[in-house]
Design an enzyme around this catalytic site. Structure first.
Site, PDB file in Angstrom:
ATOM      1  N   CYS A   7      -1.252   0.230   0.725  1.00 29.23           N
ATOM      2  CA  CYS A   7      -1.441  -1.118  -0.041  1.00 29.23           C
ATOM      3  C   CYS A   7      -0.364  -1.862  -0.225  1.00 29.23           C
ATOM      4  O   CYS A   7      -0.270  -3.287  -0.249  1.00 29.23           O
ATOM      5  CB  CYS A   7      -2.332  -0.617  -1.174  1.00 29.23           C
ATOM      6  SG  CYS A   7      -1.354   0.365  -2.410  1.00 29.23           S
ATOM      7  N   HIS A  21      -2.532   1.226  -7.143  1.00 21.92           N
ATOM      8  CA  HIS A  21      -2.945   0.292  -6.162  1.00 21.92           C
ATOM      9  C   HIS A  21      -2.220  -1.046  -6.324  1.00 21.92           C
ATOM     10  O   HIS A  21      -1.921  -1.161  -7.383  1.00 21.92           O
ATOM     11  CB  HIS A  21      -4.583   0.064  -6.170  1.00 21.92           C
ATOM     12  CG  HIS A  21      -5.061  -0.786  -4.824  1.00 21.92           C
ATOM     13  ND1 HIS A  21      -4.914  -0.468  -3.712  1.00 21.92           N
ATOM     14  CD2 HIS A  21      -5.782  -1.768  -4.779  1.00 21.92           C
ATOM     15  CE1 HIS A  21      -5.573  -0.980  -2.928  1.00 21.92           C
ATOM     16  NE2 HIS A  21      -6.183  -2.110  -3.525  1.00 21.92           N
ATOM     17  N   ASP A  40      -7.607  -8.558  -1.599  1.00 20.34           N
ATOM     18  CA  ASP A  40      -7.241  -7.262  -1.402  1.00 20.34           C
ATOM     19  C   ASP A  40      -7.253  -6.984   0.200  1.00 20.34           C
ATOM     20  O   ASP A  40      -8.520  -6.707   0.725  1.00 20.34           O
ATOM     21  CB  ASP A  40      -8.156  -6.269  -2.252  1.00 20.34           C
ATOM     22  CG  ASP A  40      -7.586  -4.755  -2.263  1.00 20.34           C
ATOM     23  OD1 ASP A  40      -6.597  -4.697  -1.568  1.00 20.34           O
ATOM     24  OD2 ASP A  40      -8.050  -4.083  -2.884  1.00 20.34           O
TER      25      ASP A  40
END
Length: 695
Positions: A427, A471, A487
């Site tokens: 991520c 994250h 995202d």
């Protein structure tokens, strides 16, 4: 015997008592308590200090067994200087609560070399009790609390053995006495815990420590968060007043990274300085409303709080820091609980960004990643900002991009390598690369770091967010809409956002691959998961209702009592509890004493016998038998010689003859008659002596 000689004798007796050797059993329990008290600090103390304490305690035990001698003055001084020098070299000028506690442990270890007598035992006993209190500065979970209480139990058993080493079965009897004492005092302890006023301290001392904490930091390099993904440590727990939000909506915002320094994202402006506030770890009080949630966060040594979007602070130990972020007054160096409220509607977005913020969120290094810059310019020439964002997400969904915990090493121009060549990352890689592309296309963007997800605890009562839920995602500024979450991970690996990291990397098999002791690694074993969740629930309730029972929680509980109870009333209640406990203890002690006196009528007869001897000028000496006392009384008062000898023989007959209860009653009556006869004879003999001989 003169008063001065009696005083000197008493002083000598006390001195002899304090200089007596320590029984091996008492010393062993003392060492056992020391081991228990070091256990909660094993991950904080340097390895050499734990080793030194073990060697010093073992040295003392071997000396007790006669295999070694305790060091003399010079050797002891040399050992102390060497260990203190190592400590100074290790500390390197840092003076914190952590280093001070480590020095205290070192001092306790050195104390073993001069623990020779009962007096030294008492000194070390109280030092170890203080060390037990120090443990709670660093470890407050229920497991470590029980270990610390076990250490206190060992200390008290050792103290009993020190004072009565020859008693048979003293280990079992010692623990039995401790258990009975606990049962007697437990109700008072509970009442004082509930009602003793919990006032906030007048100052706070942060537990600044060199110990590394597991958690996100204020910088992000491409591989940082993927390292956190291999840790199953708890980050925080959350209890909702209403239903839990869907997994995909659990975005826990922590901080914003808006400055790209080479390949590292960081905050442009450091956190503003604020004076240290009072310790406030009990932000949640009272039942949760439908739109509220409580967070119990593990220590991070940072000031940021993790919250959902569009939240408002309810508790006063957290404050809004702007940009939908929240902060504490001081670093979270211990578990902290705070309460938030979900706003019914999002705050209205600003109409536009001013020039300062535009420059801030468009900043890029002067060079590097030319292919990404070219792609961004081409897309910006053809698409509106919202369309460009959607196009990049479509690219991530449709092309062969992979989400992995085993990303390749990024070369120079890492964004180009990720987007055009290897297309494998975590991520942090995709969030950083997307923010770079958006900024290159003229769209203000920033990286948001926090956590996403959270699994249900035992019974679904709360959520557990762990470090592997760390994250990073992107927020872009769109005119008329304000900051919008984007995202890339949701486009590349939707399962990561919908159900968690384990499902996202299931085919790769990299979930907690280096953590063989984590229960979360073995989620296919239902029994292990059940045990882990139950243990976590016990610890969670301990943290909320015992460790977290402080000012706000107490006042909220007291407000539910009839009439309402404030700090003033709590003071009165506490004084009443203490007074009532002392009164009850006094009454029970008095009744026990009278019962004991009634049960030991023979003992009272002996007390009367001793008083008769002293009145007759025959002092009672410690350790003398009644027969020896009778012979000395016979020499001083021949008139009662035969009665005294008969009394002594009757006492011996009672204590050393196995008889029936009726015989014991007869013996007691006989002793009383003999004592009365001795008194009459002494009075008669005294009157005759005072009137002189008959003429």
């Amino acid at each position: 015997m003169s008063l001065l000689s009696r005083f000197n004798l008493s002083q000598a007796d006390n001195s002899d008592s304090s200089m007596q050797a320590i029984p091996s059993g008492a010393l062993l329990w003392l060492i056992g308590a020391f081991v228990f008290l070091l256990a909660p600090q094993w991950d904080r103390l340097p390895w050499w200090l734990i080793g030194a304490c073990a060697v010093l305690a073992a040295w003392r035990w071997l000396a007790q067994q006669g295999k070694f001698r305790l060091p003399g003055r010079w050797l002891k001084t040399g050992v102390m200087l060497v260990l203190v020098a190592v400590y100074i070299a290790t500390v390197q000028g840092r003076f914190t609560v952590d280093t001070a506690a480590s020095f205290f442990v070192l001092a306790v270890g050195l104390k073993w070399l001069e623990t020779r007598t009962a007096r030294d035992f008492y000194v070390l006993f109280f030092i170890l009790v203080y060390l037990a209190a120090v443990n709670f500065l660093f470890q407050q979970s229920i497991v470590w609390a029980l270990i610390t209480f076990a250490a206190i139990g060992c200390l008290l058993v050792g103290l009993q053995i020190l004072n009565a080493p020859a008693l048979p079965g003293n280990y079992r009897a010692g623990w039995k006495r401790l258990g009975l004492l606990l049962l007697k005092t437990f109700p008072i302890v509970v009442l004082l815990f509930v009602f003793f006023p919990r006032m906030a301290p007048l100052w706070s001392v942060p537990l600044v420590s060199g110990q590394a904490r597991s958690g996100i930091s204020d910088t992000m390099r491409p591989g940082d968060i993927s390292n956190l993904a291999q840790s199953s440590e708890r980050a925080f727990r959350v209890t909702f007043g209403g239903s839990n939000p869907e997994y995909r909506d659990r975005y826990w915002r922590g901080l914003i990274l808006d400055y790209l320094d080479g390949e590292t994202w960081r905050q442009r402006n450091e956190e503003p300085f604020r004076r240290l506030g009072r310790v406030a770890t009990d932000g949640g009080a009272g039942p949760l409303a439908e739109n509220e949630y409580d967070v119990l966060m593990e220590p991070t040594d940072q000031r940021w709080a993790f919250t959902l979007e569009n939240s408002l602070a309810v508790s006063n130990n957290v404050f809004a820091a702007g940009e939908d972020l929240f902060r504490f007054d001081r670093p979270a160096d211990s578990p902290i609980r705070y309460r938030m409220e979900l706003a019914s509607a999002p705050a209205p977005a600003a109409s536009e960004l001013n020039s300062v913020l535009q420059n801030r969120y468009l900043q890029l290094p002067r060079g590097g990643n030319p292919r990404t810059r070219a792609l961004a310019e081409d897309m910006a020439a053809e698409l509106e900002p919202a369309e460009l964002v959607n196009e990049l997400m479509r690219r991530f969904r449709e092309q062969a991009y992979f989400y992995t915990l085993r990303p390749p090493t990024m070369p120079e121009d890492g964004v180009d390598a990720l987007l055009f060549d290897n297309k494998r990352g975590f991520c942090a890689h995709y969030a950083g690369a997307s923010t770079f592309l958006f900024r290159a296309a003229g769209i203000p963007a920033r990286v948001v770091v926090g956590y996403q997800g959270g699994d249900a605890g035992a019974g679904g009562e709360y959520l557990i967010v762990r470090q592997y839920d760390a994250h990073a995602w992107v927020e872009v500024w769109l005119d008329g809409r304000g900051w919008v979450r984007v995202d890339p991970t949701a486009a590349i690996a939707p399962s990561r956002i919908e159900s968690g990291l384990r499902d996202a990397v299931e085919e790769e098999g990299s979930f907690l691959e280096n953590d063989f002791t984590s229960l979360q690694r073995y989620q296919d074993f239902a029994a292990l998961q059940w045990v882990g969740l139950q243990l976590d629930r016990i610890n969670y309730q301990w943290q909320r209702w015992v460790v977290g029972y402080q000012g706000q929680s107490q006042l909220d509980l007291m407000s539910r009592l009839p009439g309402g109870v404030g700090l003033k009333e709590l003071g009165y209640i506490t004084a009443g509890i203490v007074g009532a406990a002392l009164l009850i203890a006094g009454i029970v002690s008095g009744l026990s004493l009278r019962t004991g006196q009634r049960r030991d009528a023979f003992g009272r007869a002996l007390v009367t016998w001793h008083r008769i001897c002293q009145q007759a000028g025959v002092p009672v000496r410690s350790g003398e038998t009644p027969m020896v006392q009778a012979e000395r009384l016979a020499l001083a008062r021949p008139a009662v010689a035969e009665l005294a000898r008969t009394f002594a023989r009757a006492v011996n007959s009672h204590y050393y003859r196995q008889g029936l209860p009726s015989q014991s009653d007869e013996d007691l009556q006989r002793l009383k008659r003999l004592l009365k006869a001795i008194k009459r004879q002494l009075r008669h003999d005294g009157k005759r002596s005072s009137t002189g001989p008959m003429k």
